[in-house]
Design an enzyme around this catalytic site. Structure first.
Site, PDB file in Angstrom:
ATOM      1  N   GLU A   1       0.832  -1.213   0.000  1.00  0.00           N
ATOM      2  CA  GLU A   1       0.000   0.000   0.000  1.00  0.00           C
ATOM      3  C   GLU A   1       0.863   1.258   0.000  1.00  0.00           C
ATOM      4  O   GLU A   1       0.515   2.277   0.575  1.00  0.00           O
ATOM      5  CB  GLU A   1      -0.907  -0.032   1.233  1.00  0.00           C
TER       6      GLU A   1
HETATM    7  C1  LIG Z   1       1.960  -9.538   0.339  1.00  0.00           C
HETATM    8  C2  LIG Z   1       1.828  -8.422  -0.652  1.00  0.00           C
HETATM    9  C3  LIG Z   1       0.556  -8.035  -1.051  1.00  0.00           C
HETATM   10  C4  LIG Z   1       0.404  -6.994  -1.984  1.00  0.00           C
HETATM   11  N1  LIG Z   1      -0.847  -6.683  -2.452  1.00  0.00           N
HETATM   12  C5  LIG Z   1      -0.971  -5.852  -3.526  1.00  0.00           C
HETATM   13  C6  LIG Z   1      -2.227  -5.674  -4.178  1.00  0.00           C
HETATM   14  O1  LIG Z   1      -3.257  -6.212  -3.756  1.00  0.00           O
HETATM   15  N2  LIG Z   1      -2.276  -4.889  -5.293  1.00  0.00           N
HETATM   16  C7  LIG Z   1      -1.176  -4.267  -5.794  1.00  0.00           C
HETATM   17  O2  LIG Z   1      -1.280  -3.591  -6.807  1.00  0.00           O
HETATM   18  N3  LIG Z   1       0.037  -4.408  -5.203  1.00  0.00           N
HETATM   19  C8  LIG Z   1       0.169  -5.184  -4.083  1.00  0.00           C
HETATM   20  N4  LIG Z   1       1.390  -5.359  -3.477  1.00  0.00           N
HETATM   21  C9  LIG Z   1       2.542  -4.652  -4.014  1.00  0.00           C
HETATM   22  C10 LIG Z   1       3.054  -3.584  -3.058  1.00  0.00           C
HETATM   23  O3  LIG Z   1       2.179  -2.491  -3.009  1.00  0.00           O
HETATM   24  C11 LIG Z   1       4.481  -3.209  -3.538  1.00  0.00           C
HETATM   25  O4  LIG Z   1       5.308  -4.308  -3.194  1.00  0.00           O
HETATM   26  C12 LIG Z   1       4.987  -1.948  -2.905  1.00  0.00           C
HETATM   27  O5  LIG Z   1       4.254  -0.842  -3.362  1.00  0.00           O
HETATM   28  C13 LIG Z   1       6.476  -1.708  -3.204  1.00  0.00           C
HETATM   29  O6  LIG Z   1       6.778  -1.905  -4.544  1.00  0.00           O
HETATM   30  P1  LIG Z   1       8.012  -2.861  -4.949  1.00  0.00           P
HETATM   31  O7  LIG Z   1       7.794  -4.155  -4.259  1.00  0.00           O
HETATM   32  O8  LIG Z   1       8.138  -2.893  -6.404  1.00  0.00           O
HETATM   33  O9  LIG Z   1       9.285  -2.198  -4.294  1.00  0.00           O
HETATM   34  P2  LIG Z   1      10.192  -1.053  -4.978  1.00  0.00           P
HETATM   35  O10 LIG Z   1       9.327  -0.017  -5.558  1.00  0.00           O
HETATM   36  O11 LIG Z   1      11.192  -1.721  -5.838  1.00  0.00           O
HETATM   37  O12 LIG Z   1      10.904  -0.451  -3.696  1.00  0.00           O
HETATM   38  C14 LIG Z   1      12.084  -1.007  -3.105  1.00  0.00           C
HETATM   39  C15 LIG Z   1      12.622   0.002  -2.089  1.00  0.00           C
HETATM   40  O13 LIG Z   1      12.963   1.217  -2.745  1.00  0.00           O
HETATM   41  C16 LIG Z   1      12.260   2.305  -2.169  1.00  0.00           C
HETATM   42  N5  LIG Z   1      11.870   3.255  -3.216  1.00  0.00           N
HETATM   43  C17 LIG Z   1      11.303   2.982  -4.412  1.00  0.00           C
HETATM   44  N6  LIG Z   1      11.072   4.117  -5.082  1.00  0.00           N
HETATM   45  C18 LIG Z   1      11.486   5.135  -4.314  1.00  0.00           C
HETATM   46  C19 LIG Z   1      11.505   6.554  -4.441  1.00  0.00           C
HETATM   47  N7  LIG Z   1      11.000   7.175  -5.504  1.00  0.00           N
HETATM   48  N8  LIG Z   1      12.042   7.275  -3.440  1.00  0.00           N
HETATM   49  C20 LIG Z   1      12.531   6.681  -2.343  1.00  0.00           C
HETATM   50  N9  LIG Z   1      12.521   5.351  -2.150  1.00  0.00           N
HETATM   51  C21 LIG Z   1      12.006   4.579  -3.120  1.00  0.00           C
HETATM   52  C22 LIG Z   1      11.044   1.691  -1.489  1.00  0.00           C
HETATM   53  O14 LIG Z   1      10.569   2.493  -0.411  1.00  0.00           O
HETATM   54  C23 LIG Z   1      11.595   0.352  -1.016  1.00  0.00           C
HETATM   55  O15 LIG Z   1      12.246   0.501   0.217  1.00  0.00           O
HETATM   56  C24 LIG Z   1       1.555  -6.349  -2.497  1.00  0.00           C
HETATM   57  C25 LIG Z   1       2.826  -6.731  -2.050  1.00  0.00           C
HETATM   58  C26 LIG Z   1       2.969  -7.748  -1.157  1.00  0.00           C
HETATM   59  C27 LIG Z   1       4.355  -8.165  -0.747  1.00  0.00           C
END
Ligand SMILES: Cc1cc2nc3c(=O)[nH]c(=O)nc-3n(C[C@H](O)[C@H](O)[C@H](O)COP(=O)(O)OP(=O)(O)OC[C@H]3O[C@@H](n4cnc5c(N)ncnc54)[C@H](O)[C@@H]3O)c2cc1C
Length: 566
Positions: A428
């Site tokens: 989220e």
């Molecule tokens: C169990 C689970 C359920 C989920 N359910 C849903 C769902 O129902 N629907 C859905 O659409 N998604 C869902 N998600 C996805 C979730 O919202 C994302 O995993 C989350 O938004 C982070 O994206 P990412 O995993 O690609 O991490 P990344 O975006 O790759 O981030 C990795 C790290 O980099 C940091 N980072 C990235 N960009 C920036 C920036 N611009 N500035 C500073 N720091 C940054 C982040 O804070 C994090 O620490 C789910 C994930 C999990 C694990």
């Protein structure tokens, strides 16, 4: 250890701390009288204690699994889901026009906490549906509203949100899922979404996916994204589930926690979808769902914290080890164990108060149309999400610690809280992204909404000096320090703000926590020891956090990747 729903605690926080009486005084929420609130909380509490809490361990031990393309849910989850829907808990906040109860978000948020404490992995399912109902109420066409919302409210159908792709996580604008106009008012959606919570199940008649995708003429980035309703079964002329849509679950993730909640990779192959809102304006519509879910996820953190605290307190009262200064032998009487339990309780109280204050602001914004209340809700949402979930993790961590070695052994359940809580700080919108939202979008008013809130805290502390001079003086000084920090922050360029965003958000939560504890201590003298614990031992952290915030970005970038690797 059985879960006990903290019904009287909710009553106290709603009535004495976050001003629920203002909500009940509005025409829109006139039905939310103290008697109704009591009845609803008690009824939901009973369901959580007797039906849902016993499912928590089963979900952990027997995860949802994919069999021949169909998701088989954990034992008892179908019955648990049915009990939630039969109680009308999915549509608590939804408009009565479509069969909802039209109750305030503050009450829904309290009920959601109890369901989350009882069984977080199951609670995710109605939470997604609630967010979807709100997005449809605000942005869908009348035809979509009439067809979908009543079925989502009754729980006959479930909702999901599909943003994330392998290359588009925090940066939603990077998504590659495509939508094409079919020429008959529908769209063909093609692409793969990952991490979709409750992407499928074996107990709902239809699964309604809200999917973000880009039309051929959509601009790059978030500005060119549209939102579509893509149901698993295409409704027939009578609105019943008809032909199977061309979408499916590719696989389920193996996760650290929340095993009962199926997290799916979803494939859409020209699946039929209906536009929600306007073309290219999908992010605005999805934001309605995300804001709802952000507060909901913040409350999930509180839910875990409450359950972990109850477990730890019971264990600490039973477990005998060594002699304590009080003469008894239970570990609860060791000073350090008392410290941990005090911290768990104080943080849980503060996180709950912040989330409920946010919910009250949402209700007041809706009921009065006041821009100030809406700005208050917008300001508090990232704090409620990030602080609530950080506290879920930290309290669950302390819960394991209180159990000693038994905390590391799965039978006690303490470890499950810690594993289940972990993702709440990530999904989220990660808590880093929440903090950047606070110092970016939420400060586009030059800090006006923050200053208004800080003024209220200072005014309250000034009044409280007559009764609790020491505690009130500390809260006043902390609010003043945060005001100065905010003045500094809004004068910085974006990346310096971002570099200090996480410490700033935590400092804000520390001051809010002190404020709400002070209010509680004034309303009920028996709460003074906990307020003193929070104000004297936890709130002072705000000074160190503000100092960190003021360091800006340059020092962080001085830590080059080479320096980090050396
Ligand atoms: C169990 C689970 C359920 C989920 N359910 C849903 C769902 O129902 N629907 C859905 O659409 N998604 C869902 N998600 C996805 C979730 O919202 C994302 O995993 C989350 O938004 C982070 O994206 P990412 O995993 O690609 O991490 P990344 O975006 O790759 O981030 C990795 C790290 O980099 C940091 N980072 C990235 N960009 C920036 C920036 N611009 N500035 C500073 N720091 C940054 C982040 O804070 C994090 O620490 C789910 C994930 C999990 C694990």
């Amino acid at each position: 250890m059985p879960y006990r729903a903290p019904v009287s605690e909710f009553r106290f926080v709603l009535d004495q701390v976050v001003g629920m009486d203002q909500v009940a005084a509005t025409e829109l929420f006139a039905e939310a009288t103290p008697e109704t609130v009591e009845a609803i909380l008690s009824e939901a509490g009973k369901l959580c204690e007797t039906v849902l809490a016993p499912l928590n361990r089963a979900g952990d031990l027997t995860p949802a699994k994919l069999e021949n393309g169909v998701v088989r849910t954990s034992p008892g989850f179908a019955e648990g889901y049915r009990a939630i829907t039969e109680g009308g808990w999915v549509g608590m906040a939804a408009s009565p026009e479509h069969g909802g109860m039209g109750l305030p978000m503050s009450l829904t948020t309290a009920v959601n906490e109890m369901i989350g404490s009882a069984c977080l992995s199951l609670q995710l399912n109605p939470l997604m549906t609630q967010g979807q109902i709100e997005a449809l109420e605000h942005h869908a066409s009348d035809a979509i509203k009439e067809l979908y919302i009543p079925k989502l409210i009754s729980g006959e159908w479930c909702g999901t949100m599909n943003l994330t792709e392998a290359g588009a996580g925090s940066d939603v604008g990077a998504l590659r899922t495509k939508a094409e106009r079919n020429g008959d008012g529908t769209y063909a959606v093609t692409g793969q979404k990952i991490f979709i919570t409750w992407g499928d199940n074996d107990f709902a008649g239809n699964i309604c996916h809200l999917v973000l995708a880009r039309l051929p003429d959509g601009a790059p980035g978030t500005r060119g994204i549209s939102l579509f309703m893509v149901p698993k079964f295409i409704p027939d002329e009578s609105g019943n589930p008809g032909k199977r849509n061309s979408l499916g679950v590719v696989s389920l993730e193996h996760k650290l926690g929340l095993h009962g909640s199926p997290t799916a990779v979803m494939q859409y192959d020209g699946a039929t979808g209906w536009l929600i809102g306007e073309e290219h304006k999908g992010m605005a519509a999805m934001f309605t769902m995300m804001n709802n879910a952000r507060l909901g996820v913040g409350m999930q953190g509180v839910a875990i914290a409450e359950a972990a605290f109850q477990h730890a307190l019971t264990y600490a009262t039973d477990r005998k080890q060594g002699k304590t200064p009080l003469g008894a032998t239970a570990i609860v009487d060791h000073a350090d164990v008392r410290r941990m339990l005090g911290q768990m309780k104080a943080e849980t109280f503060a996180a709950r108060a912040i989330a409920l204050a946010c919910a009250v602001a949402i209700d007041m914004g809706r009921a009065t149309g006041s821009a100030d209340w809406q700005a208050r809700a917008a300001l508090l949402t990232p704090i409620a999400k990030a602080y609530g979930t950080d506290m879920g993790n930290e309290v669950a961590y302390l819960g394991v610690q209180v159990h000693g070695g038994m905390g590391f052994i799965e039978e006690t359940g303490a470890a499950q809280f810690s594993r289940d809580a972990r993702v709440t700080s990530i999904y989220e919108g990660t808590n880093g992204i929440q903090a950047m939202d606070l110092v970016g979008r939420k400060m586009m008013d030059g800090g006006a909404a923050a200053y208004r809130l800080l003024q209220e805290i200072e005014d309250h502390a000034s009044e409280a000096r007559a009764t609790l001079p020491d505690l009130a003086g500390d809260v006043w000084a902390a609010a003043e320090a945060l005001r100065e920090a905010t003045e500094w922050l809004v004068a910085q360029e974006a990346n310096d703000r971002n570099a200090g965003a996480v410490p700033y958000l935590r400092a804000f939560a520390r001051v809010l926590g002190g404020h709400y504890h002070l209010k509680a201590a004034l309303a009920d003298a028996s709460r003074q020891p906990l307020a003193a614990f929070a104000i004297k031992r936890l709130m002072p952290e705000h000074s160190a956090l503000i100092a960190q915030m003021r360091e800006g970005a340059a020092g962080l970038y001085a830590l080059t990747p080479e320096a980090l690797a050396s």
